[in-house]
Design a protein around this motif. Structure first.
Motif, PDB file in Angstrom:
ATOM      1  N   LYS A   7      -3.385   2.411 -14.767  1.00 24.02           N
ATOM      2  CA  LYS A   7      -1.981   2.784 -14.618  1.00 24.02           C
ATOM      3  C   LYS A   7      -1.690   3.034 -13.151  1.00 24.02           C
ATOM      4  O   LYS A   7      -2.614   3.224 -12.352  1.00 24.02           O
ATOM      5  CB  LYS A   7      -1.689   4.051 -15.422  1.00 24.02           C
ATOM      6  N   VAL A   8      -0.409   3.035 -12.793  1.00 23.60           N
ATOM      7  CA  VAL A   8      -0.012   3.293 -11.410  1.00 23.60           C
ATOM      8  C   VAL A   8      -0.626   4.617 -10.955  1.00 23.60           C
ATOM      9  O   VAL A   8      -0.611   5.608 -11.676  1.00 23.60           O
ATOM     10  CB  VAL A   8       1.530   3.332 -11.284  1.00 23.60           C
ATOM     11  N   GLY A   9      -1.223   4.577  -9.761  1.00 22.58           N
ATOM     12  CA  GLY A   9      -1.865   5.758  -9.186  1.00 22.58           C
ATOM     13  C   GLY A   9      -3.347   5.867  -9.494  1.00 22.58           C
ATOM     14  O   GLY A   9      -4.061   6.617  -8.828  1.00 22.58           O
ATOM     15  N   GLU A  10      -3.830   5.136 -10.482  1.00 24.15           N
ATOM     16  CA  GLU A  10      -5.261   5.183 -10.815  1.00 24.15           C
ATOM     17  C   GLU A  10      -6.040   4.292  -9.858  1.00 24.15           C
ATOM     18  O   GLU A  10      -5.504   3.365  -9.250  1.00 24.15           O
ATOM     19  CB  GLU A  10      -5.482   4.766 -12.263  1.00 24.15           C
ATOM     20  N   ARG A  11      -7.316   4.601  -9.735  1.00 28.14           N
ATOM     21  CA  ARG A  11      -8.173   3.905  -8.766  1.00 28.14           C
ATOM     22  C   ARG A  11      -9.381   3.282  -9.429  1.00 28.14           C
ATOM     23  O   ARG A  11      -9.818   3.706 -10.490  1.00 28.14           O
ATOM     24  CB  ARG A  11      -8.647   4.890  -7.696  1.00 28.14           C
ATOM     25  N   ILE A  12      -9.915   2.294  -8.727  1.00 28.23           N
ATOM     26  CA  ILE A  12     -11.175   1.655  -9.110  1.00 28.23           C
ATOM     27  C   ILE A  12     -12.088   1.752  -7.900  1.00 28.23           C
ATOM     28  O   ILE A  12     -11.693   1.403  -6.785  1.00 28.23           O
ATOM     29  CB  ILE A  12     -10.956   0.173  -9.490  1.00 28.23           C
ATOM     30  N   VAL A  19     -12.229   1.207  -2.351  1.00 26.86           N
ATOM     31  CA  VAL A  19     -11.367   1.818  -3.357  1.00 26.86           C
ATOM     32  C   VAL A  19     -10.138   0.937  -3.566  1.00 26.86           C
ATOM     33  O   VAL A  19      -9.451   0.578  -2.609  1.00 26.86           O
ATOM     34  CB  VAL A  19     -10.913   3.239  -2.920  1.00 26.86           C
ATOM     35  N   LEU A  20      -9.885   0.559  -4.812  1.00 24.51           N
ATOM     36  CA  LEU A  20      -8.675  -0.164  -5.184  1.00 24.51           C
ATOM     37  C   LEU A  20      -7.745   0.840  -5.855  1.00 24.51           C
ATOM     38  O   LEU A  20      -8.148   1.539  -6.778  1.00 24.51           O
ATOM     39  CB  LEU A  20      -8.974  -1.290  -6.175  1.00 24.51           C
ATOM     40  N   THR A  21      -6.506   0.897  -5.389  1.00 21.65           N
ATOM     41  CA  THR A  21      -5.526   1.805  -5.977  1.00 21.65           C
ATOM     42  C   THR A  21      -4.368   0.984  -6.518  1.00 21.65           C
ATOM     43  O   THR A  21      -3.826   0.124  -5.812  1.00 21.65           O
ATOM     44  CB  THR A  21      -4.994   2.799  -4.921  1.00 21.65           C
ATOM     45  N   ILE A  22      -3.985   1.226  -7.764  1.00 21.52           N
ATOM     46  CA  ILE A  22      -2.832   0.555  -8.348  1.00 21.52           C
ATOM     47  C   ILE A  22      -1.592   1.268  -7.822  1.00 21.52           C
ATOM     48  O   ILE A  22      -1.367   2.447  -8.089  1.00 21.52           O
ATOM     49  CB  ILE A  22      -2.865   0.599  -9.898  1.00 21.52           C
ATOM     50  N   LEU A  23      -0.791   0.558  -7.029  1.00 19.01           N
ATOM     51  CA  LEU A  23       0.361   1.167  -6.371  1.00 19.01           C
ATOM     52  C   LEU A  23       1.645   1.042  -7.182  1.00 19.01           C
ATOM     53  O   LEU A  23       2.470   1.954  -7.201  1.00 19.01           O
ATOM     54  CB  LEU A  23       0.570   0.529  -4.991  1.00 19.01           C
ATOM     55  N   ASP A  24       1.838  -0.103  -7.838  1.00 17.75           N
ATOM     56  CA  ASP A  24       3.099  -0.344  -8.521  1.00 17.75           C
ATOM     57  C   ASP A  24       2.904  -1.443  -9.545  1.00 17.75           C
ATOM     58  O   ASP A  24       2.042  -2.312  -9.394  1.00 17.75           O
ATOM     59  CB  ASP A  24       4.154  -0.774  -7.483  1.00 17.75           C
ATOM     60  N   SER A  25       3.714  -1.411 -10.584  1.00 20.59           N
ATOM     61  CA  SER A  25       3.703  -2.454 -11.604  1.00 20.59           C
ATOM     62  C   SER A  25       5.135  -2.924 -11.782  1.00 20.59           C
ATOM     63  O   SER A  25       6.022  -2.126 -12.085  1.00 20.59           O
ATOM     64  CB  SER A  25       3.155  -1.897 -12.913  1.00 20.59           C
ATOM     65  N   ARG A  26       5.366  -4.226 -11.565  1.00 23.82           N
ATOM     66  CA  ARG A  26       6.713  -4.795 -11.678  1.00 23.82           C
ATOM     67  C   ARG A  26       6.657  -6.062 -12.511  1.00 23.82           C
ATOM     68  O   ARG A  26       6.076  -7.057 -12.080  1.00 23.82           O
ATOM     69  CB  ARG A  26       7.261  -5.162 -10.303  1.00 23.82           C
ATOM     70  N   ILE A  30       1.503  -6.760 -10.166  1.00 21.14           N
ATOM     71  CA  ILE A  30       1.157  -5.406  -9.742  1.00 21.14           C
ATOM     72  C   ILE A  30       0.943  -5.395  -8.237  1.00 21.14           C
ATOM     73  O   ILE A  30       0.699  -6.434  -7.627  1.00 21.14           O
ATOM     74  CB  ILE A  30      -0.115  -4.866 -10.441  1.00 21.14           C
ATOM     75  N   ARG A  31       1.035  -4.233  -7.622  1.00 23.61           N
ATOM     76  CA  ARG A  31       0.694  -4.062  -6.217  1.00 23.61           C
ATOM     77  C   ARG A  31      -0.590  -3.257  -6.174  1.00 23.61           C
ATOM     78  O   ARG A  31      -0.694  -2.217  -6.824  1.00 23.61           O
ATOM     79  CB  ARG A  31       1.807  -3.336  -5.476  1.00 23.61           C
ATOM     80  N   VAL A  32      -1.550  -3.746  -5.423  1.00 24.40           N
ATOM     81  CA  VAL A  32      -2.855  -3.109  -5.319  1.00 24.40           C
ATOM     82  C   VAL A  32      -3.100  -2.737  -3.866  1.00 24.40           C
ATOM     83  O   VAL A  32      -2.911  -3.571  -2.974  1.00 24.40           O
ATOM     84  CB  VAL A  32      -3.978  -4.061  -5.802  1.00 24.40           C
ATOM     85  N   GLY A  33      -3.532  -1.516  -3.627  1.00 21.13           N
ATOM     86  CA  GLY A  33      -3.957  -1.103  -2.298  1.00 21.13           C
ATOM     87  C   GLY A  33      -5.470  -1.175  -2.228  1.00 21.13           C
ATOM     88  O   GLY A  33      -6.156  -0.787  -3.176  1.00 21.13           O
ATOM     89  N   ARG A  38     -13.932  -1.824   7.832  1.00 21.36           N
ATOM     90  CA  ARG A  38     -13.469  -2.946   8.654  1.00 21.36           C
ATOM     91  C   ARG A  38     -14.372  -4.171   8.548  1.00 21.36           C
ATOM     92  O   ARG A  38     -13.914  -5.294   8.686  1.00 21.36           O
ATOM     93  CB  ARG A  38     -13.375  -2.527  10.118  1.00 21.36           C
ATOM     94  N   GLY A  39     -15.642  -3.995   8.334  1.00 22.19           N
ATOM     95  CA  GLY A  39     -16.582  -5.113   8.277  1.00 22.19           C
ATOM     96  C   GLY A  39     -16.500  -5.921   6.999  1.00 22.19           C
ATOM     97  O   GLY A  39     -17.109  -6.980   6.879  1.00 22.19           O
ATOM     98  N   ILE A  40     -15.730  -5.468   6.020  1.00 22.79           N
ATOM     99  CA  ILE A  40     -15.596  -6.170   4.746  1.00 22.79           C
ATOM    100  C   ILE A  40     -14.344  -7.035   4.798  1.00 22.79           C
ATOM    101  O   ILE A  40     -13.247  -6.557   5.061  1.00 22.79           O
ATOM    102  CB  ILE A  40     -15.469  -5.165   3.569  1.00 22.79           C
ATOM    103  N   LYS A  41     -14.500  -8.335   4.557  1.00 17.63           N
ATOM    104  CA  LYS A  41     -13.348  -9.238   4.525  1.00 17.63           C
ATOM    105  C   LYS A  41     -12.616  -9.056   3.196  1.00 17.63           C
ATOM    106  O   LYS A  41     -13.231  -9.080   2.137  1.00 17.63           O
ATOM    107  CB  LYS A  41     -13.788 -10.697   4.634  1.00 17.63           C
ATOM    108  N   VAL A  42     -11.313  -8.886   3.268  1.00 16.05           N
ATOM    109  CA  VAL A  42     -10.461  -8.832   2.083  1.00 16.05           C
ATOM    110  C   VAL A  42      -9.420  -9.923   2.262  1.00 16.05           C
ATOM    111  O   VAL A  42      -8.599  -9.850   3.173  1.00 16.05           O
ATOM    112  CB  VAL A  42      -9.794  -7.445   1.928  1.00 16.05           C
ATOM    113  N   GLN A  43      -9.509 -10.964   1.424  1.00 14.37           N
ATOM    114  CA  GLN A  43      -8.634 -12.119   1.586  1.00 14.37           C
ATOM    115  C   GLN A  43      -8.068 -12.542   0.245  1.00 14.37           C
ATOM    116  O   GLN A  43      -8.718 -12.396  -0.795  1.00 14.37           O
ATOM    117  CB  GLN A  43      -9.411 -13.286   2.206  1.00 14.37           C
TER     118      GLN A  43
END
Length: 89
Positions: A7-12, A19-26, A30-33, A38-43
């Protein structure tokens, strides 16, 4: 593949430092934070795929251009840069 419902606000948590945070559901998205070192590529996968395809196209275009130049020069093989180096006798 692990499938989770969040759910929005929950983390993985992934490992100790991602840490993945669910920011919004539309609607259907969904929007994920993503909080990662810095050394980990997120693409985004679709961006990586598009860049890879563009690189393949550019490389094949270069091969075609080289073949056209070779044809214009009468099929001569490309020069070997080692042939231009001074001999060490």
């Amino acid at each position: 593949m692990l499938v989770l419902t969040r759910k929005v606000g929950e983390r993985i948590l992934i490992g100790d430092d991602i840490v993945l945070t669910i920011l919004d559901s539309r609607g259907d998205g969904i929007r994920v934070g993503i909080d990662a070192p810095r050394g980990i590529k997120v693409q985004r996968e679709e961006v990586v795929r598009a860049v890879t395809e563009a690189n393949v196209e550019a490389a094949s275009a270069g091969d075609e251009a080289e073949a056209q130049i070779r044809d214009l020069l009468g099929g001569a093989a490309p020069a070997d840069p080692a042939d231009d180096a001074p001999s060490q006798s």
